[in-house]
Design an enzyme around this catalytic site. Structure first.
Site, PDB file in Angstrom:
ATOM      1  N   ARG A  73       9.916 -28.243 -22.095  1.00 49.32           N
ATOM      2  CA  ARG A  73      10.522 -29.318 -22.885  1.00 49.32           C
ATOM      3  C   ARG A  73       9.971 -30.694 -22.494  1.00 49.32           C
ATOM      4  O   ARG A  73       9.774 -31.561 -23.344  1.00 49.32           O
ATOM      5  CB  ARG A  73      12.042 -29.280 -22.711  1.00 49.32           C
ATOM      6  CG  ARG A  73      12.784 -30.194 -23.664  1.00 49.32           C
ATOM      7  CD  ARG A  73      14.279 -29.997 -23.553  1.00 49.32           C
ATOM      8  NE  ARG A  73      14.963 -30.907 -24.472  1.00 49.32           N
ATOM      9  CZ  ARG A  73      15.995 -31.668 -24.138  1.00 49.32           C
ATOM     10  NH1 ARG A  73      16.450 -31.636 -22.902  1.00 49.32           N
ATOM     11  NH2 ARG A  73      16.565 -32.454 -25.025  1.00 49.32           N
ATOM     12  N   HIS A  77       8.379 -33.423 -25.075  1.00 47.69           N
ATOM     13  CA  HIS A  77       8.930 -34.775 -25.198  1.00 47.69           C
ATOM     14  C   HIS A  77       7.915 -35.831 -24.818  1.00 47.69           C
ATOM     15  O   HIS A  77       7.963 -36.950 -25.330  1.00 47.69           O
ATOM     16  CB  HIS A  77      10.193 -34.895 -24.341  1.00 47.69           C
ATOM     17  CG  HIS A  77      11.416 -34.349 -24.999  1.00 47.69           C
ATOM     18  ND1 HIS A  77      12.591 -35.062 -25.099  1.00 47.69           N
ATOM     19  CD2 HIS A  77      11.644 -33.166 -25.614  1.00 47.69           C
ATOM     20  CE1 HIS A  77      13.497 -34.323 -25.737  1.00 47.69           C
ATOM     21  NE2 HIS A  77      12.947 -33.174 -26.053  1.00 47.69           N
ATOM     22  N   ASN A 105      16.164 -38.047 -24.248  1.00 48.16           N
ATOM     23  CA  ASN A 105      15.596 -37.558 -22.994  1.00 48.16           C
ATOM     24  C   ASN A 105      16.618 -37.448 -21.860  1.00 48.16           C
ATOM     25  O   ASN A 105      16.268 -37.012 -20.757  1.00 48.16           O
ATOM     26  CB  ASN A 105      14.450 -38.465 -22.548  1.00 48.16           C
ATOM     27  CG  ASN A 105      13.252 -38.356 -23.466  1.00 48.16           C
ATOM     28  OD1 ASN A 105      12.994 -37.307 -24.041  1.00 48.16           O
ATOM     29  ND2 ASN A 105      12.511 -39.447 -23.612  1.00 48.16           N
ATOM     30  N   HIS A 206      11.929 -22.127 -28.489  1.00 47.74           N
ATOM     31  CA  HIS A 206      13.362 -21.931 -28.320  1.00 47.74           C
ATOM     32  C   HIS A 206      13.711 -20.496 -27.968  1.00 47.74           C
ATOM     33  O   HIS A 206      14.881 -20.131 -27.936  1.00 47.74           O
ATOM     34  CB  HIS A 206      14.098 -22.331 -29.595  1.00 47.74           C
ATOM     35  CG  HIS A 206      14.573 -23.740 -29.563  1.00 47.74           C
ATOM     36  ND1 HIS A 206      15.189 -24.349 -30.621  1.00 47.74           N
ATOM     37  CD2 HIS A 206      14.536 -24.671 -28.588  1.00 47.74           C
ATOM     38  CE1 HIS A 206      15.499 -25.589 -30.306  1.00 47.74           C
ATOM     39  NE2 HIS A 206      15.102 -25.805 -29.076  1.00 47.74           N
TER      40      HIS A 206
END
Length: 362
Positions: A73, A77, A105, A206
């Site tokens: 992740r 990001h 975040n 995911h």
């Protein structure tokens, strides 16, 4: 007449086989490599780089498998906000908050940031300060995928670390919410030269990680989203008894800690957690891609690898741009300041362990 029918059937069969072959060939086609990056960038500077990262993460994941989703992740990001430059790793300062402090975040896992700094320390001990934090983040994401059961793919290297971070507003604008539908997601990705295939493939991240109730409570309250399987919803109501519950649940109902194609099986069974997940199957523009990935894990792996390599080259800094940070959380010899984008000479811009939000980030 029978002969004509037989010929027609064979013709249709040929078309089906040909179309499938084209699809598979396209999924295997490697993305172009950005000038300044290469697969051999550290061969002479730090030949053991990748083995150092993999060995350290293998040990870390035995203690905490959720760290894999956290590291994946962080890479997403980082790349979706002003490019893959390690800017999300920077801490704020007395002069103001950093990109890391922006709302999307805040659920990035602290241990993932620590792991990247720990990896940098291990690398520096063996090679000196020659590897950027942005490259460490990209390799850590790859190994998070592989060590969780996913594909092992080559990562082009040579990124430099950015000298600035994005503002709060820029971060919010770059990271679509978990409540986003396919129209919103496609629009966001198109700005980055990523398409529907990339969206669905990258959403497959995911298959590991967890999500907060707040990210999908709109699908339960005031009433159940009609696209959600009833028994699945019943379990979610137990996890999130109110619209303000702070609990978490797994993103992939079937195999939450394994990187596989079960995430897409979930979607076909109307058991996707976020709107941004389930809408991939509800929307005609992405439904067939979801179905193909649900039926063919190898195809998903190939497409995911191609898409994440493509994503990992977004607006990278190379050459003499940026720097190689001594500490991934702080610019070299400077106070972290989001408004200062001056270049520096010398060595040289989902949930604690929730995976990248299919580009719909929390």
């Amino acid at each position: 007449m029978a002969s004509s029918t037989s010929t027609l059937s064979l013709f249709h069969l040929f078309l089906f086989i040909f179309s499938s072959s084209v699809l598979l060939t396209q999924s295997q086609a490697p993305p172009p490599i950005t000038q300044g990056l290469s697969f051999t960038f550290y061969d002479s500077k730090c030949p053991k780089l990748e083995s150092i990262i993999r060995a350290n993460l293998k040990k870390a994941f035995k203690k905490d498998i959720g760290l894999a989703a956290g590291l994946l992740r962080v890479h997403f990001h980082d790349c979706f906000v002003q490019g893959c430059d390690g800017s999300v790793l920077l801490d704020g300062s007395a002069s103001g908050p950093s990109e890391k402090d922006a709302p999307p975040n805040l659920t990035l896992r602290p241990s993932a940031f620590k792991a990247i700094n720990d990896l940098r320390a291990a690398i520096d001990k063996k090679c000196g300060r020659v590897v950027s934090c942005a490259d460490v983040a990209a390799l850590a994401a790859r190994d998070s995928v592989f060590l969780s059961g996913g594909p092992d793919y080559k990562v082009p290297l040579g990124r430099r670390d950015g000298l600035s971070f994005a503002t709060r507003d820029a971060t919010l604008a770059s990271l679509p919410a978990p409540t986003s539908n396919v129209t919103v997601l496609l629009k966001a990705l198109s700005k980055l030269n990523l398409n529907a295939d990339d969206l669905v493939a990258l959403s497959g991240g995911h298959t590991i990680g967890i999500g907060h109730c707040s990210s999908f409570s709109d699908r339960l309250y005031p009433s159940r989203d009609s696209t959600m399987d009833q028994s699945f919803a019943k379990n979610l109501y137990s996890t999130c008894p109110t619209s303000t519950s702070s609990n978490t649940t797994v993103l992939d109902l079937r195999s939450p800690n394994a990187f596989d194609n079960n995430y897409f099986v979930d979607l076909v069974n109307r058991q996707g957690l976020f709107t941004s997940d389930q809408d991939l199957y509800s929307d005609a523009r992405t439904r067939e891609i979801v179905k193909r990935f649900a039926a063919d894990e190898r195809l998903f792996f190939e497409r995911f690898a191609a898409s994440i390599v493509k994503m990992g080259q977004l607006s990278v800094l190379t050459g003499k741009q940026g720097e190689i940070r001594e500490n991934c959380s702080v610019r070299n010899g400077r106070k972290v300041d989001g408004d200062d984008d001056e270049e520096e000479e010398g060595i040289w811009s989902l949930v604690d362990d929730e995976v990248v939000q299919s580009l719909a980030f929390e």
